[in-house]
Motif scaffolding. Structure first.
Motif, short mmCIF file in Angstrom:
data_model
loop_
_atom_site.label_atom_id
_atom_site.label_comp_id
_atom_site.label_asym_id
_atom_site.label_seq_id
_atom_site.Cartn_x
_atom_site.Cartn_y
_atom_site.Cartn_z
N ALA A 67 0.70 -1.27 0.15
CA ALA A 67 -0.05 -0.08 0.16
C ALA A 67 0.70 1.55 -0.20
CB ALA A 67 -0.95 -0.09 1.17
N GLU A 68 2.22 1.13 0.57
CA GLU A 68 3.04 2.29 0.64
C GLU A 68 4.03 2.42 -0.60
OE1 GLU A 68 2.07 4.44 2.79
OE2 GLU A 68 0.54 2.96 3.27
N ASP A 69 3.82 1.59 -1.54
CA ASP A 69 4.61 1.48 -2.62
C ASP A 69 4.64 2.56 -3.45
OD1 ASP A 69 6.11 0.90 -5.22
OD2 ASP A 69 5.32 -1.31 -4.91
N ILE A 109 -6.17 -7.90 -7.52
CA ILE A 109 -5.05 -7.20 -7.06
C ILE A 109 -4.99 -6.95 -5.20
CG2 ILE A 109 -4.18 -4.60 -6.84
CD1 ILE A 109 -5.42 -4.27 -9.82
N VAL A 110 -3.97 -7.29 -4.76
CA VAL A 110 -3.95 -7.25 -3.32
C VAL A 110 -2.92 -6.23 -2.89
CG1 VAL A 110 -3.27 -8.95 -1.34
CG2 VAL A 110 -4.44 -9.75 -3.53
N GLU A 111 -3.44 -5.42 -2.09
CA GLU A 111 -2.60 -4.35 -1.50
C GLU A 111 -2.23 -4.68 0.00
OE1 GLU A 111 -4.08 -0.49 -1.72
OE2 GLU A 111 -4.33 -0.41 -3.83
N TYR A 112 -1.11 -4.58 0.29
CA TYR A 112 -0.60 -4.97 1.76
C TYR A 112 -0.43 -3.58 2.46
CZ TYR A 112 -0.28 -9.65 0.20
OH TYR A 112 -0.56 -10.80 -0.40
N PRO A 113 -1.48 -3.37 3.60
CA PRO A 113 -1.40 -2.15 4.49
C PRO A 113 0.13 -2.04 5.04
CG PRO A 113 -3.42 -3.45 4.81
CD PRO A 113 -2.46 -4.40 3.93
N GLY A 114 0.78 -0.89 5.15
CA GLY A 114 2.10 -0.71 5.79
C GLY A 114 3.16 -1.22 5.09
N ALA A 115 2.95 -2.18 3.79
CA ALA A 115 4.21 -2.50 3.17
C ALA A 115 4.41 -1.58 1.77
CB ALA A 115 3.95 -3.87 2.37
N GLY A 116 5.70 -1.51 1.79
CA GLY A 116 6.60 -0.70 0.72
C GLY A 116 7.02 -1.37 -0.49
N HIS A 117 7.46 -0.78 -1.32
CA HIS A 117 8.05 -1.50 -2.78
C HIS A 117 9.23 -2.45 -2.24
CE1 HIS A 117 9.18 -1.83 -6.96
NE2 HIS A 117 10.34 -1.89 -6.65
N LEU A 132 8.63 -8.30 -0.74
CA LEU A 132 8.84 -9.78 -0.84
C LEU A 132 10.34 -9.93 -0.84
CD1 LEU A 132 6.53 -10.47 -3.72
CD2 LEU A 132 6.59 -11.85 -1.58
N CYS A 133 11.18 -9.17 -0.80
CA CYS A 133 12.62 -9.50 -0.89
C CYS A 133 13.24 -9.27 0.53
CB CYS A 133 13.43 -8.52 -1.95
SG CYS A 133 15.05 -8.74 -1.92
N ASP A 134 13.66 -10.36 0.92
CA ASP A 134 14.02 -10.65 2.32
C ASP A 134 15.58 -9.95 2.63
OD1 ASP A 134 15.70 -12.60 1.21
OD2 ASP A 134 15.19 -14.04 2.53
N ARG A 135 16.03 -9.40 1.48
CA ARG A 135 17.40 -8.71 1.48
C ARG A 135 17.30 -7.05 1.63
NH1 ARG A 135 21.77 -12.20 -1.52
NH2 ARG A 135 21.10 -14.14 -0.68
N ARG A 136 15.85 -6.86 1.32
CA ARG A 136 15.67 -5.29 1.46
C ARG A 136 15.26 -4.81 2.97
NH1 ARG A 136 13.52 -3.46 -4.35
NH2 ARG A 136 13.80 -1.27 -3.06
N ASP A 137 15.44 -3.45 3.45
CA ASP A 137 14.94 -2.87 4.72
C ASP A 137 13.33 -2.95 4.45
OD1 ASP A 137 15.00 -1.12 2.75
OD2 ASP A 137 15.89 0.71 4.36
N THR A 138 12.80 -2.85 3.11
CA THR A 138 11.27 -2.81 3.05
C THR A 138 10.76 -4.22 3.20
OG1 THR A 138 11.73 -2.88 0.76
CG2 THR A 138 11.45 -0.75 1.73
N PHE A 139 11.50 -5.35 3.51
CA PHE A 139 10.86 -6.57 3.57
C PHE A 139 9.74 -6.75 4.51
CE2 PHE A 139 10.95 -10.93 5.51
CZ PHE A 139 10.51 -11.68 4.45
#
Length: 80
Positions: free
Chosen positions: A7-9, A33-41, A44-51
């Motif tokens: 949702a924050e992408d 279309i599924v929006e995840y509240p509080g999630a950014g771009h 899905l990537c566990d190597r990013r700080d946005t995971f």
């Protein structure tokens, strides 16, 4: 088509999501279309700080379910 977005992408903002949904509807493409509240771009990537582990877990569950459904409907894949 399955669209999974935080949702924050900032890369795919809400107005673009609406345009995508409208275009898919107009083209009669089956989609969700599924929006995840509080999630950014990159949630899905566990190597990013946005995971986002919760969002990623649900997203991967949806991907697996869609692939299982579509692969069953389309029958066996033939290799050349």
């Amino acid at each position: 088509m399955l669209v999974l977005v935080g949702a924050e992408d900032h890369v795919v903002p809400p107005d673009h999501r609406r345009m995508i949904a409208d275009a898919l509807r107009a083209a009669a493409v089956r989609h969700e279309i599924v929006e995840y509240p509080g999630a950014g771009h990159g949630f899905l990537c566990d190597r990013r700080d946005t995971f986002d582990a919760a969002a990623a877990g649900d997203a991967w569950r949806r991907v697996r379910e869609l692939l299982a459904e579509e692969l069953v409907e389309s029958g066996p894949v033939r290799r050349r």
